[in-house]
Design a protein around this motif. Structure first.
Motif, PDB file in Angstrom:
ATOM      1  N   SER A   7      -3.170   1.445  -1.917  1.00 19.47           N
ATOM      2  CA  SER A   7      -2.256   1.845  -0.833  1.00 19.47           C
ATOM      3  C   SER A   7      -1.015   2.553  -1.394  1.00 19.47           C
ATOM      4  O   SER A   7      -0.483   3.470  -0.773  1.00 19.47           O
ATOM      5  N   VAL A   8      -0.585   2.181  -2.609  1.00 16.69           N
ATOM      6  CA  VAL A   8       0.525   2.894  -3.260  1.00 16.69           C
ATOM      7  C   VAL A   8       0.108   4.347  -3.524  1.00 16.69           C
ATOM      8  O   VAL A   8       0.865   5.287  -3.297  1.00 16.69           O
ATOM      9  N   LEU A   9      -1.138   4.533  -3.959  1.00 15.96           N
ATOM     10  CA  LEU A   9      -1.630   5.890  -4.241  1.00 15.96           C
ATOM     11  C   LEU A   9      -1.747   6.702  -2.950  1.00 15.96           C
ATOM     12  O   LEU A   9      -1.422   7.894  -2.922  1.00 15.96           O
ATOM     13  N   THR A  10      -2.166   6.045  -1.878  1.00 16.68           N
ATOM     14  CA  THR A  10      -2.283   6.753  -0.596  1.00 16.68           C
ATOM     15  C   THR A  10      -0.903   7.227  -0.124  1.00 16.68           C
ATOM     16  O   THR A  10      -0.730   8.383   0.289  1.00 16.68           O
ATOM     17  N   ASP A  11       0.103   6.353  -0.202  1.00 12.26           N
ATOM     18  CA  ASP A  11       1.476   6.737   0.176  1.00 12.26           C
ATOM     19  C   ASP A  11       1.951   7.915  -0.651  1.00 12.26           C
ATOM     20  O   ASP A  11       2.551   8.862  -0.148  1.00 12.26           O
TER      21      ASP A  11
END
Ligand SMILES: C[S@@+](CC[C@H](N)C(=O)[O-])C[C@H]1O[C@@H](n2cnc3c(N)ncnc32)[C@H](O)[C@@H]1O
Length: 257
Positions: A7-11
């Motif tokens: 989810s950090v990578l998606t953000d």
């Protein structure tokens, strides 16, 4: 990658996509300048500085020693941005693949075509993978990109991809954020871990710095031989070697051992 890292990578991807789309809407000048704000204010400056950065930072004497027959070789750039380095690379290699998380490849492709360059292909990545076949690449490079990764896990994922996609004898020239740019107290606190991640709210801020010793460990475990490390320089060639920049490079050789 675990759920939180994902989810950090998606953000991260969404933040960069939005900022770069916005720059594109502001016109060719703003778009080209976005990727190298310190040196380039016009597309022409971006290309000139791209050729200098490619020659000084990517084609180091060690890289030249390790590479042969570049006219038959395929190179890949991680984070091609507006294409200023890729433009130069197209003149040094048979073909070049650019990967990036942004969705403005058509603008970069059109711009490079106006410059008479066609021996390239641009791909959108999820931010941690190289969409290439195993052992299909001769040279992989990245400049002013890995210091913007959202986590050390993503850097480790890219290094695994580098190992997978480089042929045996292939070379990588990768720039990461320099660990010693941290405040000494942070260096002390993060020494054993070997890196520090931050969570910037804006695109193009430094989010990852890594200690060379930690990189060496992970590369050795992957079978990538670290041939050389060194520093970037601020605004090459203006006073070249007088002002070290904020990135550290590693030159890697895939020894397949
Ligand atoms: C400062 S620009 C540098 C572009 C180019 N390397 C240059 O020197 O002109 C940073 C680029 O890295 C890209 N980027 C950021 N995170 C990335 C990731 N996880 N994977 C691939 N590209 C990424 C951004 O979209 C942006 O195009």
């Amino acid at each position: 990658m675990n759920g939180q890292a994902f989810s950090v990578l998606t953000d991260h991807r969404q933040r960069y996509c939005a900022a770069i789309r916005q720059a594109r809407h502001e016109g060719t000048e703003a778009f080209q300048a976005w990727f190298n704000r310190e040196a380039a204010h016009t597309p022409q400056q971006a290309q000139v500085r791209g050729f200098w950065d490619f020659s000084v930072h990517i084609l180091t004497p060690t890289v030249c020693r390790l590479l042969s027959r570049p006219e038959n070789r395929i190179a890949l750039e991680i984070g091609y941005g507006g294409g200023r380095l890729l433009h130069a690379a197209c003149h040094y290699f048979q073909a070049v693949i650019g990967i990036d998380i942004h969705a403005e490849a058509d603008a970069v492709r059109d711009y490079l075509h106006t410059q008479g360059v066609t021996n390239f292909c641009l791909l959108q990545t999820d931010g941690a993978a190289l969409a290439c076949h195993d052992a299909s690449l001769d040279f992989i490079y990245s400049f002013i990109v890995l210091q913007h990764l959202p986590s050390f896990d993503v850097l480790a994922a890219y290094l695994r991809e580098v190992r997978r996609c480089l042929r045996v004898g292939g070379v990588a020239q990768l720039y990461v954020g320099t660990f010693s740019r941290l405040h000494p107290l942070y260096q002390l606190a993060c020494f054993a871990q070997g890196y520090k991640e931050t969570r910037p709210v804006e695109a193009n801020h430094i989010s990852l710095v890594v200690r060379v010793g930690r990189l060496k460990q992970i590369c050795r475990a992957l079978g990538l031989h670290m041939v050389e490390t060194g520093t970037s320089y601020f605004l090459a060639p203006d006073g070249y070697t007088r002002r070290p920049g904020g990135q550290t490079y590693v030159t890697l050789l895939n020894t397949n051992l």
